[in-house]
Scaffold this active site. Structure first.
Site, PDB file in Angstrom:
ATOM      1  N   SER A 243      35.572  35.394  41.250  1.00  0.00           N
ATOM      2  CA  SER A 243      35.069  34.229  40.508  1.00  0.00           C
ATOM      3  C   SER A 243      36.183  33.210  40.302  1.00  0.00           C
ATOM      4  O   SER A 243      37.294  33.563  39.905  1.00  0.00           O
ATOM      5  CB  SER A 243      34.507  34.655  39.158  1.00  0.00           C
ATOM      6  OG  SER A 243      33.370  35.479  39.335  1.00  0.00           O
ATOM      7  N   GLU A 313      39.707  30.459  36.496  1.00  0.00           N
ATOM      8  CA  GLU A 313      40.219  31.741  36.019  1.00  0.00           C
ATOM      9  C   GLU A 313      41.124  32.376  37.066  1.00  0.00           C
ATOM     10  O   GLU A 313      41.789  33.367  36.813  1.00  0.00           O
ATOM     11  CB  GLU A 313      39.100  32.693  35.633  1.00  0.00           C
ATOM     12  CG  GLU A 313      38.267  33.243  36.762  1.00  0.00           C
ATOM     13  CD  GLU A 313      37.294  34.305  36.274  1.00  0.00           C
ATOM     14  OE1 GLU A 313      37.345  35.421  36.808  1.00  0.00           O
ATOM     15  OE2 GLU A 313      36.498  34.023  35.376  1.00  0.00           O
TER      16      GLU A 313
END
Length: 320
Positions: A243, A313
């Site tokens: 992600s 992230e």
């Protein structure tokens, strides 16, 4: 300093250690792309593959003493390394010794690949790590990120965290001392631990597992692999870093990107996955510049349509 000068300085700085660095094992101007799940990244000035926790600690200590910048690379997930690479020393953590005791206590060096540890514990009939099958990570990376996964099947209603089976770990602290710390020190959060805020390095970890039926554990492995495989592109075919963006106020970034109609959008050989809009994949020859441009495009689109600021992230490491 040239790569050769850096290597010489590291060897000299480690001379007083109990296990000094071997100059022959220091690779100069070594490409890093093969050591990341994204298969992207320029060279390290010097690369060392640390085979033990002691060697990992020695290399970091030597770099500090020599005034050389350093970076520890695990399995290479969750990072994007710049096309110009990383200056100084990169230590690839391959310290993978681990043991399973009769009482379910599992000790592992931090470079152990989680999938190997999961399989070993499942075969021995110990439960607690089976939820994390298929997630690319080392033990050190699992603690750094407080590894988590929605499990068990079929409800998928609870997020399981590695913190739940964590007992303690040995670290090389930012100040230079080796010590054993517990969960209070780690400060486990969602995608967050003390390691995001201090330059401590995990050398080894201890987990406490519970006895279970191996047949049931293997069933969980199969269910989790199937569920994950239906929602994430296969790394073997389409490399990625996992992600890219953090959740925003509980809203998945992938949903926002998808609603902007960006699945399949690409810059060069970097593409927003058709399967999961919060994953960018390498179609074969993507550069870090391609990925950064695609990240910026997704951020701009979500900002314009929804007013949200997407925050990566994935760590952007090195020189771009």
């Amino acid at each position: 300093m040239t790569p050769a000068q850096i290597a010489d300085a590291l060897v000299a700085a480690s001379a007083s250690e109990s296990t000094p660095l071997d100059r022959r094992r220091l690779q100069l101007s070594a490409p890093l792309a093969p050591y990341t799940t994204f298969r992207i990244g320029g060279p390290a000035d010097v690369l060392l593959e640390a085979q033990t926790a002691d060697e990992l600690a020695t290399a970091i200590t030597a770099a500090k003493q020599a005034g050389i910048s350093w970076f520890v690379l695990g399995l290479g997930a969750n990072v994007l390394i710049g096309d110009r690479g990383i200056r100084g020393l990169v230590i690839r953590n391959a310290a993978a010794a681990h043991t399973i005791s009769d009482d379910g206590t599992v000790w592992s060096e931090s470079g152990t690949i989680m999938q190997e540890l999961v399989l070993d514990t499942v075969r021995a009939g110990w439960s607690g790590l089976e939820h994390y099958i298929g997630i690319p990570s080392t033990v050190g990376g699992a603690l750094w990120q407080n590894l988590h996964f929605l499990s068990p099947a079929p409800e998928r209603e609870r997020t399981m965290f590695i913190a739940e089976v964590f007992a303690s770990c040995e670290i090389l602290a930012e100040e230079g001392d080796r010590k054993v710390v517990d969960a209070d020190y780690i400060q486990f959060g969602y995608d967050d631990t003390v390691f995001h805020h201090r330059r401590d390095v995990v050398l080894s970890a201890t987990f406490q597992l519970t006895k279970a039926d191996p047949a049931r554990l293997h069933q969980i492995l199969q269910e989790n692999l199937s569920w994950r495989g239906s929602r994430h592109p296969w790394l073997q075919v389409h490399p990625s870093a996992g992600s890219i963006f953090k959740k925003i106020e509980g809203v998945g970034a992938g949903r926002l990107i998808d609603q902007c109609g960006l699945k399949g959008f690409r810059v060069g050989d970097a593409q927003i996955s058709h399967i999961h809009a919060n994953i960018l994949v390498n179609l074969g020859h993507a550069t870090a510049a391609d990925v950064r441009a695609l990240v910026a495009h997704a951020q701009a689109a979500v900002k314009e349509r929804f007013g949200y600021e997407l925050q990566p992230e994935v760590g952007f490491i090195g020189e771009f």
